[in-house]
Scaffold this motif. Structure first.
Motif, short mmCIF file in Angstrom:
data_model
loop_
_atom_site.label_atom_id
_atom_site.label_comp_id
_atom_site.label_asym_id
_atom_site.label_seq_id
_atom_site.Cartn_x
_atom_site.Cartn_y
_atom_site.Cartn_z
N ARG A 156 0.92 -1.08 0.09
CA ARG A 156 0.08 0.05 -0.14
C ARG A 156 0.84 1.08 0.08
O ARG A 156 1.71 1.39 0.84
CB ARG A 156 -0.85 0.04 1.32
CG ARG A 156 -1.99 0.97 1.19
CD ARG A 156 -2.77 1.25 2.42
NE ARG A 156 -3.54 -0.25 2.63
CZ ARG A 156 -4.31 -0.80 2.06
NH1 ARG A 156 -5.06 0.01 1.11
NH2 ARG A 156 -4.92 -1.98 2.27
N GLN A 187 1.40 7.26 -7.97
CA GLN A 187 0.54 8.25 -7.66
C GLN A 187 -0.93 7.79 -7.49
O GLN A 187 -1.56 8.32 -6.61
CB GLN A 187 0.76 9.59 -8.45
CG GLN A 187 2.27 10.17 -8.64
CD GLN A 187 2.14 10.94 -7.21
OE1 GLN A 187 1.69 11.32 -6.49
NE2 GLN A 187 3.55 11.72 -7.19
N LYS A 188 -1.01 7.10 -8.44
CA LYS A 188 -2.62 6.92 -8.59
C LYS A 188 -2.99 5.78 -7.25
O LYS A 188 -3.93 5.99 -6.66
CB LYS A 188 -2.96 5.88 -9.83
CG LYS A 188 -3.33 6.80 -10.92
CD LYS A 188 -3.72 5.91 -12.25
CE LYS A 188 -3.59 6.76 -13.33
NZ LYS A 188 -4.05 6.18 -14.53
N HIS A 189 -2.25 5.00 -6.83
CA HIS A 189 -2.34 4.13 -5.88
C HIS A 189 -2.32 4.65 -4.58
O HIS A 189 -2.79 4.27 -3.49
CB HIS A 189 -1.43 2.81 -5.86
CG HIS A 189 -1.78 2.01 -6.84
ND1 HIS A 189 -2.52 0.75 -6.68
CD2 HIS A 189 -1.48 1.85 -8.22
CE1 HIS A 189 -2.72 0.14 -7.83
NE2 HIS A 189 -2.33 0.44 -8.72
N VAL A 217 -3.53 7.82 -3.89
CA VAL A 217 -4.63 8.53 -3.75
C VAL A 217 -6.00 7.39 -3.92
O VAL A 217 -6.70 7.33 -2.67
CB VAL A 217 -5.18 9.12 -5.12
CG1 VAL A 217 -6.53 9.80 -5.26
CG2 VAL A 217 -4.14 10.36 -5.54
N SER A 218 -5.89 6.26 -4.47
CA SER A 218 -6.96 5.40 -4.23
C SER A 218 -6.98 4.47 -3.27
O SER A 218 -7.83 3.83 -2.75
CB SER A 218 -6.88 4.48 -5.66
OG SER A 218 -5.72 3.68 -5.68
N ARG A 219 -5.55 4.35 -2.74
CA ARG A 219 -5.13 3.52 -1.32
C ARG A 219 -5.43 2.16 -1.78
O ARG A 219 -5.48 1.08 -0.79
CB ARG A 219 -6.10 3.82 -0.10
CG ARG A 219 -5.96 5.34 0.32
CD ARG A 219 -6.73 5.34 1.89
NE ARG A 219 -6.41 6.69 2.08
CZ ARG A 219 -5.63 7.16 2.74
NH1 ARG A 219 -4.60 6.32 3.27
NH2 ARG A 219 -5.17 8.34 3.30
N GLU A 220 -5.48 1.77 -2.99
CA GLU A 220 -5.32 0.18 -3.33
C GLU A 220 -4.01 -0.33 -3.38
O GLU A 220 -2.80 0.42 -3.65
CB GLU A 220 -5.92 0.17 -4.79
CG GLU A 220 -7.34 0.20 -4.79
CD GLU A 220 -7.87 0.11 -6.22
OE1 GLU A 220 -6.74 -0.08 -7.17
OE2 GLU A 220 -9.07 0.24 -6.57
N GLU A 237 -4.58 -1.75 -16.20
CA GLU A 237 -4.21 -0.62 -15.45
C GLU A 237 -3.14 0.17 -16.52
O GLU A 237 -2.18 -0.15 -17.07
CB GLU A 237 -3.65 -0.72 -14.13
CG GLU A 237 -3.32 0.44 -13.32
CD GLU A 237 -2.89 0.31 -12.05
OE1 GLU A 237 -2.97 1.05 -11.11
OE2 GLU A 237 -2.28 -0.64 -11.84
#
Length: 334
Positions: free
Chosen positions: A254, A295-297, A299-302, A331
């Protein structure tokens, strides 16, 4: 109900107040820093006469970066120091004083901590702000915290002449040991309850180790009143390098924070089932697609699958580098 000012002027005040904040609801606006915290560094040796070598500037710059991270953490609830404005960076910058005739230096962080508290008090839970700030002050500048860190590496040389020269043992050794024990008990409770304090502890210990490593050629080095001979500093840092083992992770993490403060590299705070640590990569080693995925992860917390290589020492992961980012099926990085 009006409360009188609570003045923090030394480690004992900070420990007592931190313990109160952990157990009570106190108005943070009544807290006032007066001459605390102060980071002290004393060096004795041929090279250290009223001067600081370039190599020793590195850990002192790391101390500044740590203070910026603490500020971003309590003001924006974010480890990314890019959130700080230029004005805030100037306000939270410390001044290092070198005393004439020696390499006895100190950095009075009172104004830095006061500025951080005033900036953060309207943006975040006031109790949490003071817990993180008080803990940070103790972790970076506290005698007990540094003594415990050195003791974790080895035993402190309490017969050092630097102790006698600086006359730091104003109280009996037993009183000092009791105070250090109390400090560590309260800090341990804060670390357990607040992840931000745990992160600050790791960052402070990195600064402390860096000072030891860079002061290896000094006859004596004393940080926050805790003395270590140059020979002992060499022994401790060499021993730690020997004890470390290579660590390789190829699994899902994470992404907790992304720090782009350094112009040449990016640091990413990651967590898996067992560890939480900083991993870095040089800006040219990952393509823009991989960086966008990180960066996307954030924000998404995935979770995202990463290959990370570093060193494992005492259960902690250090000097970690992100080698590859594996996107999930379908992705895209843009």
């Amino acid at each position: 109900m009006h409360m009188d000012k609570i003045v923090v002027s030394n480690d004992s005040d900070a420990v007592a107040l931190l313990e109160r904040f952990l157990n009570e609801d106190i108005d943070p606006s009544v807290v006032e820093f007066n001459g605390w915290p102060v980071y002290t560094l004393y060096l004795k040796g041929e090279k250290y006469h009223q001067s600081i070598t370039p190599s020793l500037m590195r850990p002192l710059l790391e101390l500044q970066k740590g203070l910026y991270k603490t500020a971003a953490r309590v003001i924006y609830n974010d480890d990314n120091t890019n959130r700080l404005t230029d004005e805030q960076r100037g306000q939270f910058e410390y001044t290092l004083k070198v005393y004439e005739g020696s390499s006895d230096t100190n950095a009075n962080l009172q104004d830095v901590f006061t500025g951080i508290a005033q900036s953060a008090i309207k943006k975040m839970n006031g109790k949490q702000i003071m817990i993180v700030l008080l803990a940070a002050g103790l972790l970076y500048t506290g005698h007990g915290a540094y003594e415990k860190y050195i003791d974790h590496l080895d035993k402190v040389d309490t017969n050092s002449t630097a102790v006698k020269n600086q006359e730091i043992l104003a109280k009996s050794l037993k009183d000092q040991q009791d105070a250090s024990l109390k400090q560590m008990q309260v800090l341990a409770a804060a670390v357990k309850q607040y992840p931000d304090v745990k992160r600050t502890q790791e960052e402070a210990q990195e600064v402390h180790f860096s000072v030891l490593k860079e002061a290896r050629d000094a006859d004596e080095v004393m940080v926050n009143g805790v003395p270590v001979t140059g020979a002992k500093a060499r022994e401790l840092t060499d021993e730690q390098r020997k004890k470390s083992e290579k660590a390789v992770f190829v699994e899902e993490f994470r992404v907790l924070a992304v720090d782009t403060t350094d112009a040449s590299s990016t640091k990413v705070r990651v967590r898996n089932a067992k560890h939480e640590f900083w991993a870095s990569f040089k800006d040219h080693t990952l393509d823009s697609k991989a960086i966008n995925i990180l960066q996307k992860h954030l924000v998404s917390r995935e979770r995202v699958r990463l290959r990370i290589e570093g060193k494992r020492l005492g259960g902690k992961v250090q000097n970690a580098s992100i080698i590859a980012v594996a996107p999930k099926q379908g992705e895209k990085g843009s």
